[in-house]
Design a protein around this motif. Structure first.
Motif, PDB file in Angstrom:
ATOM      1  N   ALA A 190       0.829  -1.211   0.000  1.00 61.93           N
ATOM      2  CA  ALA A 190       0.000   0.000   0.000  1.00 61.93           C
ATOM      3  C   ALA A 190       0.859   1.256   0.000  1.00 61.93           C
ATOM      4  CB  ALA A 190      -0.927  -0.006   1.214  1.00 61.93           C
ATOM      5  N   ASN A 191       1.966   1.247   0.723  1.00 65.85           N
ATOM      6  CA  ASN A 191       2.884   2.385   0.701  1.00 65.85           C
ATOM      7  C   ASN A 191       3.526   2.555  -0.665  1.00 65.85           C
ATOM      8  OD1 ASN A 191       3.546   3.937   3.386  1.00 65.85           O
ATOM      9  ND2 ASN A 191       3.154   1.820   4.013  1.00 65.85           N
ATOM     10  N   ILE A 192       3.845   1.456  -1.335  1.00 62.30           N
ATOM     11  CA  ILE A 192       4.411   1.545  -2.686  1.00 62.30           C
ATOM     12  C   ILE A 192       3.384   2.154  -3.643  1.00 62.30           C
ATOM     13  CG2 ILE A 192       5.301   0.214  -4.629  1.00 62.30           C
ATOM     14  CD1 ILE A 192       6.446  -1.773  -2.615  1.00 62.30           C
ATOM     15  N   PHE A 193       2.120   1.761  -3.488  1.00 63.94           N
ATOM     16  CA  PHE A 193       1.060   2.338  -4.325  1.00 63.94           C
ATOM     17  C   PHE A 193       0.941   3.842  -4.080  1.00 63.94           C
ATOM     18  CE2 PHE A 193      -3.409   3.680  -4.680  1.00 63.94           C
ATOM     19  CZ  PHE A 193      -3.623   3.437  -6.017  1.00 63.94           C
ATOM     20  N   ALA A 194       1.003   4.270  -2.804  1.00 63.63           N
ATOM     21  CA  ALA A 194       0.882   5.696  -2.481  1.00 63.63           C
ATOM     22  C   ALA A 194       2.041   6.501  -3.055  1.00 63.63           C
ATOM     23  CB  ALA A 194       0.807   5.879  -0.964  1.00 63.63           C
ATOM     24  N   LEU A 195       3.269   5.975  -2.954  1.00 63.62           N
ATOM     25  CA  LEU A 195       4.412   6.731  -3.477  1.00 63.62           C
ATOM     26  C   LEU A 195       4.374   6.797  -5.000  1.00 63.62           C
ATOM     27  CD1 LEU A 195       6.993   4.836  -4.748  1.00 63.62           C
ATOM     28  CD2 LEU A 195       6.993   4.048  -2.401  1.00 63.62           C
ATOM     29  N   THR A 196       3.851   5.757  -5.651  1.00 64.00           N
ATOM     30  CA  THR A 196       3.710   5.783  -7.106  1.00 64.00           C
ATOM     31  C   THR A 196       2.644   6.787  -7.519  1.00 64.00           C
ATOM     32  OG1 THR A 196       4.283   3.431  -7.132  1.00 64.00           O
ATOM     33  CG2 THR A 196       3.393   4.354  -9.156  1.00 64.00           C
ATOM     34  N   LEU A 197       1.573   6.853  -6.746  1.00 63.41           N
ATOM     35  CA  LEU A 197       0.490   7.796  -7.049  1.00 63.41           C
ATOM     36  C   LEU A 197       0.981   9.235  -6.959  1.00 63.41           C
ATOM     37  CD1 LEU A 197      -2.564   7.426  -7.707  1.00 63.41           C
ATOM     38  CD2 LEU A 197      -3.017   7.939  -5.314  1.00 63.41           C
ATOM     39  N   CYS A 198       1.843   9.523  -5.975  1.00 63.04           N
ATOM     40  CA  CYS A 198       2.359  10.889  -5.799  1.00 63.04           C
ATOM     41  C   CYS A 198       3.302  11.315  -6.915  1.00 63.04           C
ATOM     42  CB  CYS A 198       3.083  11.003  -4.456  1.00 63.04           C
ATOM     43  SG  CYS A 198       1.999  10.941  -3.019  1.00 63.04           S
ATOM     44  N   ARG A 199       3.765  10.348  -7.707  1.00 64.92           N
ATOM     45  CA  ARG A 199       4.677  10.672  -8.807  1.00 64.92           C
ATOM     46  C   ARG A 199       4.046  10.398 -10.175  1.00 64.92           C
ATOM     47  NH1 ARG A 199       6.926  13.991  -6.560  1.00 64.92           N
ATOM     48  NH2 ARG A 199       9.075  14.065  -5.852  1.00 64.92           N
ATOM     49  N   SER A 200       2.783  10.021 -10.193  1.00 67.28           N
ATOM     50  CA  SER A 200       2.113   9.765 -11.466  1.00 67.28           C
ATOM     51  C   SER A 200       1.743  11.084 -12.126  1.00 67.28           C
ATOM     52  CB  SER A 200       0.853   8.922 -11.241  1.00 67.28           C
ATOM     53  OG  SER A 200       0.083   8.832 -12.420  1.00 67.28           O
ATOM     54  N   GLU A 201       2.364  11.392 -13.262  1.00 70.34           N
ATOM     55  CA  GLU A 201       2.128  12.672 -13.920  1.00 70.34           C
ATOM     56  C   GLU A 201       0.707  12.774 -14.457  1.00 70.34           C
ATOM     57  OE1 GLU A 201       5.256  12.840 -16.773  1.00 70.34           O
ATOM     58  OE2 GLU A 201       6.806  13.261 -15.273  1.00 70.34           O
ATOM     59  N   ALA A 202       0.135  11.656 -14.898  1.00 69.78           N
ATOM     60  CA  ALA A 202      -1.249  11.679 -15.388  1.00 69.78           C
ATOM     61  C   ALA A 202      -2.224  11.950 -14.241  1.00 69.78           C
ATOM     62  CB  ALA A 202      -1.583  10.346 -16.063  1.00 69.78           C
ATOM     63  N   PHE A 203      -2.008  11.302 -13.098  1.00 71.37           N
ATOM     64  CA  PHE A 203      -2.875  11.514 -11.945  1.00 71.37           C
ATOM     65  C   PHE A 203      -2.753  12.939 -11.419  1.00 71.37           C
ATOM     66  CE2 PHE A 203      -3.183  11.522  -7.249  1.00 71.37           C
ATOM     67  CZ  PHE A 203      -4.533  11.184  -7.117  1.00 71.37           C
ATOM     68  N   LEU A 204      -1.517  13.437 -11.314  1.00 70.37           N
ATOM     69  CA  LEU A 204      -1.305  14.791 -10.802  1.00 70.37           C
ATOM     70  C   LEU A 204      -1.857  15.844 -11.754  1.00 70.37           C
ATOM     71  CD1 LEU A 204       2.282  14.554  -9.270  1.00 70.37           C
ATOM     72  CD2 LEU A 204       0.079  14.474  -8.103  1.00 70.37           C
ATOM     73  N   ARG A 205      -1.857  15.560 -13.047  1.00 69.91           N
ATOM     74  CA  ARG A 205      -2.448  16.500 -14.010  1.00 69.91           C
ATOM     75  C   ARG A 205      -3.933  16.690 -13.700  1.00 69.91           C
ATOM     76  NH1 ARG A 205      -1.327  17.659 -19.555  1.00 69.91           N
ATOM     77  NH2 ARG A 205      -2.698  19.387 -20.140  1.00 69.91           N
ATOM     78  N   ILE A 206      -4.613  15.599 -13.346  1.00 67.48           N
ATOM     79  CA  ILE A 206      -6.033  15.679 -12.986  1.00 67.48           C
ATOM     80  C   ILE A 206      -6.214  16.428 -11.672  1.00 67.48           C
ATOM     81  CG2 ILE A 206      -8.069  14.316 -12.407  1.00 67.48           C
ATOM     82  CD1 ILE A 206      -6.995  12.117 -14.218  1.00 67.48           C
ATOM     83  N   ILE A 207      -5.354  16.138 -10.691  1.00 66.19           N
ATOM     84  CA  ILE A 207      -5.475  16.782  -9.377  1.00 66.19           C
ATOM     85  C   ILE A 207      -5.242  18.285  -9.495  1.00 66.19           C
ATOM     86  CG2 ILE A 207      -4.463  16.925  -7.076  1.00 66.19           C
ATOM     87  CD1 ILE A 207      -6.214  14.470  -7.546  1.00 66.19           C
ATOM     88  N   PHE A 208      -4.228  18.702 -10.248  1.00 70.30           N
ATOM     89  CA  PHE A 208      -3.961  20.128 -10.424  1.00 70.30           C
ATOM     90  C   PHE A 208      -5.127  20.810 -11.137  1.00 70.30           C
ATOM     91  CE2 PHE A 208       0.095  19.168  -8.863  1.00 70.30           C
ATOM     92  CZ  PHE A 208       0.876  20.308  -8.770  1.00 70.30           C
ATOM     93  N   TRP A 209      -5.691  20.131 -12.132  1.00 69.65           N
ATOM     94  CA  TRP A 209      -6.826  20.702 -12.866  1.00 69.65           C
ATOM     95  C   TRP A 209      -8.029  20.885 -11.943  1.00 69.65           C
ATOM     96  CZ3 TRP A 209     -11.700  18.629 -14.066  1.00 69.65           C
ATOM     97  CH2 TRP A 209     -12.444  19.354 -15.004  1.00 69.65           C
ATOM     98  N   LEU A 210      -8.297  19.896 -11.107  1.00 64.29           N
ATOM     99  CA  LEU A 210      -9.410  20.003 -10.165  1.00 64.29           C
ATOM    100  C   LEU A 210      -9.171  21.124  -9.152  1.00 64.29           C
ATOM    101  CD1 LEU A 210     -10.211  16.237  -9.436  1.00 64.29           C
ATOM    102  CD2 LEU A 210     -11.623  17.866 -10.707  1.00 64.29           C
ATOM    103  N   ALA A 211      -7.928  21.265  -8.703  1.00 62.07           N
ATOM    104  CA  ALA A 211      -7.608  22.315  -7.728  1.00 62.07           C
ATOM    105  C   ALA A 211      -7.883  23.696  -8.306  1.00 62.07           C
ATOM    106  CB  ALA A 211      -6.150  22.196  -7.295  1.00 62.07           C
ATOM    107  N   VAL A 212      -7.492  23.910  -9.563  1.00 62.40           N
ATOM    108  CA  VAL A 212      -7.726  25.214 -10.195  1.00 62.40           C
ATOM    109  C   VAL A 212      -9.216  25.448 -10.409  1.00 62.40           C
ATOM    110  CG1 VAL A 212      -7.338  26.569 -12.288  1.00 62.40           C
ATOM    111  CG2 VAL A 212      -5.451  25.291 -11.266  1.00 62.40           C
TER     112      VAL A 212
END
Length: 577
Positions: A190-212
Motif C-alpha cells: 500500500a505504501n508503494i502504491f501511495a508513493l507511485t500515485l504521488c509521482r504519477s504525472e497523469a494523476f497529478l495533471r487531474i489533481i492540479f486541474w481540479l484544484a484550479v
C-alpha cells in the motif's frame, strides 16, 4: 523610470540602475580592463542616469551598446558554480543567472555619493576603494536542504506520513493491531502504491486541474488557496516517506515470515529478500547527497530498480496467495484467489500508474535553433496550455529532462534549454532532428497561477520560459511578469524578445485594470539589482495575491523569504518538488 508600450499596448518597464556611477562588485575580466570596455560601461551608466534625470530622454537601447557590455559567459542559464562540472538536473527549466543574487543592489545615491562620483578623474583614481567582504557563497545542497527551513511543508508531510506508519508498525509489533500484524506485506504494498500515485504525472495533471477549477474562485479565501498550493508542491514529501515506510513494513513482514518458516516456501522468502534489497538500494540512491552529486545515477537506479521490484512483486503476490501451507504446494485456482486479495488490486494499480507514461512515449521531429552558444530553442508541433512542463530525451531508457513549455496554444510549442550539461550542450553543438517525448505533459507550480486573481511571476535567466505562455495566451489570472536577465536578444534570440514585446495589455471584462504587465531588467545595461527587493515592490505595486518565482535555489529562497517577510505569500522551486 522609463515606461513605454509595444504595438499592442503591453505595459513594459525598464528600471534604470540606482547609481549610474557605481562600480560593480563583480571582479572584472581581462577584457573589461581595456579602455574601450571601460568607456562603454561608463556610457551605459550615464545613459541610465540621464533616463532617471530626464523623463523625455529616449528609452531605446542601441543594440551595439548592449552587445558590448554583455560578457560572454554561460552563467546566464546555469544555477551551478563554475568550479563544479555541471550536470543536467531534473528541472533544467529553473536555470538562471548566478550573478544576480550574490550581492545586494546598489543603494540610492545620496548627495555625498553624487559629489564623490562627479569629482575629477585624477582624485577618484587616487582613492583606493575598499571592497566589502562578501560572505562565502552557500553550496547548492545546503541551500536546498537547510536554508529552505527545517519546518517546510515538504518535511512536515514526510514526518507526519512516516510517524503514522511507525505508530502502526509499533502497534502491530506489540499485538495491539492484529490486522497489520497479519497483513504486514499488504501495508508495504500500500505504501508503494501511495508513493507511485504521488509521482504519477497523469494523476497529478487531474489533481492540479481540479484544484484550479474548484479553488480558483474569487470567493475562496487566499489562505485556503496557498495551503492547497503548498500541499500540491510538496507531495514529494509523501513520496519519499512512503518509500522509507514500505521498506520498514517489508522488513517486519520478512521477520515474521522467518519466525514461522514452516508455513511458507523458500521461493517466497527469496523473492521478498530481493524486493527488500532493491527498495533499500533505491532509497539510498535517493539520499539527497547522492542525488545532488550523481543525479543521472540516481535516476537510472530509481527507474530500473523500480521495474525489477514490480516484476518481483507480481511473483511474490502470486506465490503468496496461491501457496497452501498445509500441503506445501501451490494451488491451481489462481484467478479466483487473486481477485479476493487486496494485495492483487494494489499491485494492479501500481502497474497501471507505471505503464501509462510509457504508453505515450514517441519519437518526434524537432526544429532546434541556438540564439546564442548558451541556449537552444526546441520547437515541437501542437499547442499546449500555460503552466505545463514536458520531458524530452535522447535515449528514453537512460535519461529524461524536464523543461517549461512556451506556447501560444495554437499550432506549436517550444522549450528553452540552457547549455549547462552534457545533454543540453549537445543540443547546441550537434542539434538532433528527432527527440523522444512523453505526450502526456505534467503540471508544475506555475499551472496553479489561474487559482488566484492577481499574480506576480518572477523569473531570472531562462526561467522565463515557464511563464511566457501566460503572456501569449488568455488566462484567468491577471499576471505581472518580472524578468531579470542579461542580454535578452543576444542570449535568448529575437523570437523570445519579440514574445515579451507582443504580449497584449488586455482589459478585463468587468474591470478596467490591466490583465498583463511585463517588467524586464537587463543586467547588461542596468546593472545587477536586488531581485528580492524588486519583487516585493512589484508585488505591492501590482496588488499581487501571491508571488511565484523561478530561479536558482538561492535566488528563489531569497525572493520567497523577502515576500513572506512583507506579508505576501510566495512560492518557488523546492527540493524534490
Amino acid at each position: 523610470m522609463q515606461r513605454f508600450s509595444s504595438c499592442r499596448g503591453v505595459a513594459f518597464e525598464i528600471k534604470p540602475h540606482n547609481d549610474p556611477f557605481a562600480v560593480t562588485t563583480t571582479a572584472p575580466s581581462a577584457a573589461d580592463n581595456k579602455p574601450t570596455r571601460a568607456i562603454t560601461k561608463r556610457f551605459s551608466r550615464v545613459f541610465s542616469w540621464l533616463q532617471t534625470m530626464n523623463p523625455t530622454f529616449s528609452g531605446k537601447i542601441h543594440p551595439s551598446l548592449n552587445k558590448t557590455v554583455s560578457r560572454a559567459t554561460s552563467s546566464h542559464f546555469c544555477d551551478l558554480d563554475f568550479d563544479e562540472e555541471p550536470t543536467d538536473d531534473d528541472e533544467d527549466d529553473a536555470a538562471a543567472d548566478d550573478d544576480l543574487e550574490q550581492g545586494p543592489a546598489d543603494e540610492p545615491p545620496s548627495t555625498e555619493k553624487e559629489t564623490a562620483a562627479l569629482a575629477p578623474a585624477a582624485s577618484r583614481r587616487s582613492q583606493t576603494p575598499t571592497k566589502p567582504k562578501q560572505p562565502p557563497p552557500s553550496s547548492r545542497l545546503s541551500v536546498i536542504l537547510l536554508d529552505q527551513g527545517m519546518l517546510t511543508v515538504y518535511k512536515r508531510l514526510f514526518t507526519v506520513c512516516l510517524t503514522l506508519n511507525i505508530v502502526a508498525l509499533v502497534l502491530a509489533a506489540t499485538g495491539n493491531f492484529p490486522y497489520a500484524r497479519n497483513r504486514a506485506a499488504l501495508f508495504s504494498i500500500a505504501n508503494i502504491f501511495a508513493l507511485t500515485l504521488c509521482r504519477s504525472e497523469a494523476f497529478l495533471r487531474i489533481i492540479f486541474w481540479l484544484a484550479v477549477k474548484i479553488l480558483g474562485r474569487s470567493f475562496i479565501p487566499i489562505p485556503i488557496k496557498t495551503a492547497a498550493t503548498s500541499f500540491l508542491q510538496s507531495l514529494g514529501g509523501i513520496h519519499s516517506s512512503c518509500g522509507v515506510s514500505s521498506v520498514c513494513w517489508l522488513v517486519y513482514a520478512l521477520f515474521l515470515t522467518l519466525q514461522n518458516r514452516a508455513d511458507t516456501s523458500s521461493e517466497i522468502i527469496a523473492i521478498a529478500s530481493a524486493i527488500l534489497s532493491l527498495l533499500g538500494f533505491s532509497c539510498l540512491a535517493a539520499f539527497p547527497l547522492v542525488r545532488h552529486l550523481h543525479h543521472n545515477f540516481f535516476e537510472r537506479v530509481h527507474r530500473f530498480t523500480g521495474w525489477a521490484s514490480l516484476c518481483l512483486l507480481w511473483a511474490f503476490v502470486t506465490l503468496t496467495i496461491t501457496y497452501d501451507s498445509a500441503t506445501k504446494s501451490y494451488s491451481n485456482e489462481l484467478g479466483s484467489k487473486l481477485i479476493k486479495h487486496q494485495e492483487f488490486w494494489f499491485t494492479i494499480g501500481i502497474s497501471i500508474l507505471i505503464i501509462i507514461p510509457w504508453l505515450t512515449v514517441r519519437r518526434v521531429p524537432v526544429k532546434i535553433s541556438s540564439p546564442s552558444g548558451h541556449a537552444s530553442l526546441i520547437k515541437f508541433e501542437g499547442g499546449v496550455k500555460p503552466g505545463i512542463l514536458g520531458r524530452i530525451s535522447p535515449s528514453p531508457l537512460s535519461e529524461w529532462h524536464a523543461f517549461g513549455i512556451i506556447s501560444d496554444g495554437k499550432t506549436e510549442h517550444m522549450m528553452l534549454a540552457g547549455a549547462v550539461g552534457d545533454f543540453t550542450k549537445s543540443l547546441v553543438a550537434n542539434p538532433p532532428t528527432h527527440l523522444w517525448v512523453r505526450n502526456v505533459h505534467f503540471s508544475g507550480l506555475p499551472y496553479l497561477t489561474d487559482m488566484y486573481n492577481r499574480v506576480l511571476l518572477v523569473a531570472t535567466g531562462s526561467g522565463i520560459c515557464v511563464f511566457l505562455s501566460f503572456l501569449l495566451q488568455d488566462c484567468e489570472a491577471e499576471v505581472c511578469v518580472l524578468w531579470v536577465t542579461k542580454g535578452v536578444e543576444q542570449n535568448f534570440g529575437v523570437e523570445i524578445a519579440g514574445m515579451m514585446m507582443r504580449s497584449g495589455d488586455l482589459e478585463g471584462e468587468k474591470t478596467k485594470r490591466k490583465k498583463k504587465k511585463v517588467i524586464v531588467h537587463d543586467t547588461a545595461v542596468l546593472g545587477r539589482p536586488n531581485v528580492s527587493r524588486m519583487s516585493v515592490e512589484a508585488a505591492k505595486d501590482w496588488g499581487a495575491e501571491v508571488v511565484i518565482v523561478t530561479s536558482n535555489p538561492e535566488g528563489s529562497r531569497d525572493v520567497v523569504e523577502a515576500c513572506k517577510g512583507a506579508g505576501i505569500p510566495a512560492f518557488g522551486p523546492i527540493w524534490d518538488s
